[in-house]
Design a protein around this motif. Structure first.
Motif, short mmCIF file in Angstrom:
data_model
loop_
_atom_site.label_atom_id
_atom_site.label_comp_id
_atom_site.label_asym_id
_atom_site.label_seq_id
_atom_site.Cartn_x
_atom_site.Cartn_y
_atom_site.Cartn_z
N ASP A 147 0.81 -1.22 0.00
CA ASP A 147 0.00 0.00 0.00
C ASP A 147 0.84 1.27 0.00
O ASP A 147 0.32 2.36 0.21
CB ASP A 147 -0.95 0.01 1.20
N GLY A 148 2.14 1.13 -0.20
CA GLY A 148 2.98 2.32 -0.34
C GLY A 148 3.60 2.85 0.93
O GLY A 148 4.20 3.92 0.92
N LEU A 149 3.46 2.14 2.06
CA LEU A 149 4.11 2.57 3.30
C LEU A 149 5.59 2.24 3.19
O LEU A 149 5.97 1.11 2.90
CB LEU A 149 3.51 1.88 4.52
N TYR A 150 6.42 3.20 3.43
CA TYR A 150 7.86 3.01 3.40
C TYR A 150 8.30 2.61 4.80
O TYR A 150 8.04 3.34 5.77
CB TYR A 150 8.52 4.34 2.98
N ILE A 151 8.93 1.45 4.94
CA ILE A 151 9.42 0.97 6.24
C ILE A 151 10.94 0.97 6.21
O ILE A 151 11.56 0.49 5.26
CB ILE A 151 8.89 -0.43 6.56
N GLU A 152 11.53 1.50 7.26
CA GLU A 152 12.99 1.55 7.42
C GLU A 152 13.39 0.66 8.59
O GLU A 152 12.84 0.79 9.68
CB GLU A 152 13.43 3.00 7.69
N PHE A 153 14.33 -0.23 8.35
CA PHE A 153 14.93 -1.02 9.42
C PHE A 153 16.28 -0.37 9.70
O PHE A 153 17.20 -0.45 8.88
CB PHE A 153 15.10 -2.48 9.00
N ALA A 154 16.42 0.30 10.85
CA ALA A 154 17.59 1.13 11.15
C ALA A 154 18.46 0.51 12.24
O ALA A 154 17.98 0.18 13.31
CB ALA A 154 17.14 2.52 11.58
N GLU A 155 19.76 0.39 11.93
CA GLU A 155 20.74 -0.11 12.89
C GLU A 155 21.54 1.08 13.42
O GLU A 155 22.09 1.86 12.65
CB GLU A 155 21.70 -1.09 12.22
N ASP A 156 21.60 1.22 14.75
CA ASP A 156 22.40 2.28 15.35
C ASP A 156 23.87 1.88 15.38
O ASP A 156 24.20 0.70 15.55
CB ASP A 156 21.94 2.54 16.79
N PRO A 157 24.77 2.88 15.29
CA PRO A 157 26.19 2.57 15.38
C PRO A 157 26.61 2.34 16.84
O PRO A 157 25.87 2.69 17.76
CB PRO A 157 26.85 3.84 14.83
N PRO A 158 27.80 1.79 17.05
CA PRO A 158 28.26 1.57 18.43
C PRO A 158 28.44 2.87 19.20
O PRO A 158 28.44 2.87 20.42
CB PRO A 158 29.60 0.84 18.26
N TYR A 159 28.57 4.00 18.51
CA TYR A 159 28.74 5.30 19.16
C TYR A 159 27.42 6.08 19.22
O TYR A 159 27.41 7.31 19.30
CB TYR A 159 29.83 6.12 18.45
N ALA A 160 26.30 5.39 19.23
CA ALA A 160 24.98 6.04 19.25
C ALA A 160 24.78 6.91 20.49
O ALA A 160 24.16 7.96 20.41
CB ALA A 160 23.87 5.00 19.15
N ASP A 161 25.31 6.47 21.64
CA ASP A 161 25.15 7.28 22.87
C ASP A 161 25.86 8.63 22.73
O ASP A 161 25.35 9.65 23.19
CB ASP A 161 25.68 6.52 24.08
N ASP A 164 23.76 10.81 20.52
CA ASP A 164 22.58 11.26 21.26
C ASP A 164 22.91 12.46 22.14
O ASP A 164 22.17 13.44 22.16
CB ASP A 164 22.03 10.10 22.11
N LYS A 165 24.03 12.41 22.84
CA LYS A 165 24.43 13.53 23.71
C LYS A 165 24.68 14.80 22.90
O LYS A 165 24.24 15.88 23.29
CB LYS A 165 25.70 13.15 24.49
N VAL A 166 25.38 14.66 21.77
CA VAL A 166 25.68 15.82 20.93
C VAL A 166 24.39 16.44 20.39
O VAL A 166 24.19 17.64 20.45
CB VAL A 166 26.63 15.42 19.77
N ARG A 167 23.50 15.61 19.84
CA ARG A 167 22.27 16.14 19.24
C ARG A 167 21.31 16.71 20.28
O ARG A 167 20.64 17.71 20.02
CB ARG A 167 21.57 15.05 18.42
N ARG A 168 21.23 16.09 21.46
CA ARG A 168 20.37 16.65 22.50
C ARG A 168 20.87 18.03 22.92
O ARG A 168 20.08 18.93 23.20
CB ARG A 168 20.30 15.73 23.71
N ALA A 169 22.19 18.20 22.96
CA ALA A 169 22.78 19.45 23.41
C ALA A 169 22.55 20.60 22.41
O ALA A 169 22.45 21.75 22.82
CB ALA A 169 24.28 19.28 23.67
N ASP A 170 22.48 20.28 21.12
CA ASP A 170 22.37 21.37 20.16
C ASP A 170 21.08 21.34 19.32
O ASP A 170 20.97 22.06 18.33
CB ASP A 170 23.59 21.41 19.24
N ALA A 171 20.09 20.55 19.72
CA ALA A 171 18.88 20.40 18.91
C ALA A 171 18.15 21.73 18.70
O ALA A 171 17.78 22.08 17.57
CB ALA A 171 17.93 19.38 19.54
N HIS A 172 17.96 22.51 19.77
CA HIS A 172 17.25 23.78 19.63
C HIS A 172 18.06 24.78 18.80
O HIS A 172 17.52 25.50 17.97
CB HIS A 172 16.92 24.38 21.01
N GLU A 173 19.36 24.79 19.03
CA GLU A 173 20.24 25.70 18.27
C GLU A 173 20.20 25.36 16.78
O GLU A 173 20.10 26.26 15.93
CB GLU A 173 21.67 25.58 18.81
#
Length: 195
Positions: A147-161, A164-173
């Motif tokens: 039906d056209g739904l795009y599904i992504e199977f995503a693997e996080d890298p070993p440095y995902a944490d 996460d810290k970097v993006r949380r710190a600068d998300a609003h900026e």
């Protein structure tokens, strides 16, 4: 063209307890049989519930019969699908806004490399097209349902944490920069890192 948005500090107070996880994502489909075959037989996501009901629908002022299926994910959440017996209601409920490039309107599921490899193997066995992409912050396998739904199977890298810290710190900026017209500055130094 800059728009006025409330300052993030006015609305940045998170809930005291965040929602626990995705419960399910529901999508209206044309054919539950074709959907079950794709989700279960091809992708390997088990059908764990099927509700068949008749419920008053305020949108049309009458009861509508429907079938609501659920396919399990490992954390207890599910991808769910509706199909209605009433043709008019069914037609009005189907997604009409499917873009020509559907990849950006998608459902992303966290997966291990092992799961991704099995999904690829199953897709190839059934002759289903897919694409892979290394975003740096995740590696993904993309596939489209009947039906056209795009599904992504995503693997996080070993440095995902770390990411996460970097993006949380600068998300609003970063968002503020984008909203103020700086649409060319990239903040993805991970793009070409392999893992």
């Amino acid at each position: 063209m800059k728009k006025d948005y409330p300052s993030p500090t006015q609305h940045a107070q998170p809930l005291k307890q965040l929602p626990l996880r995705l419960h399910h994502r529901a999508i209206v489909v044309k054919d539950q049989g074709a959907t079950r075959h794709f989700m279960e037989d091809i992708l390997g996501l088990p059908l764990v519930a099927c509700w068949t009901e008749s419920t008053p629908m305020p949108e049309v002022d009458r009861p509508i019969e429907y079938c609501h299926t659920f396919f399990a994910l490992g954390d207890g959440s599910a991808i769910a699908f509706f199909q209605f017996t009433d043709e008019e209601f069914q037609e009005k409920s189907l997604r009409r806004d499917q873009p020509e490039i559907p990849r950006f309107d998608h459902l992303a599921i966290k997966a291990t490399r092992e799961t991704q490899n099995e999904v690829i193997e199953r897709l190839e066995k059934h002759g289903v097209k897919y694409i892979t992409k290394n975003h740096g912050y995740c590696k993904s396998v993309y596939v489209t349902t009947p039906d056209g739904l795009y599904i992504e199977f995503a693997e996080d890298p070993p440095y995902a944490d770390e990411i996460d810290k970097v993006r949380r710190a600068d998300a609003h900026e970063a968002l503020e920069r984008w909203l103020n017209g700086d649409t060319r500055t990239t903040n993805n130094p991970y793009r070409f890192q392999d893992f």
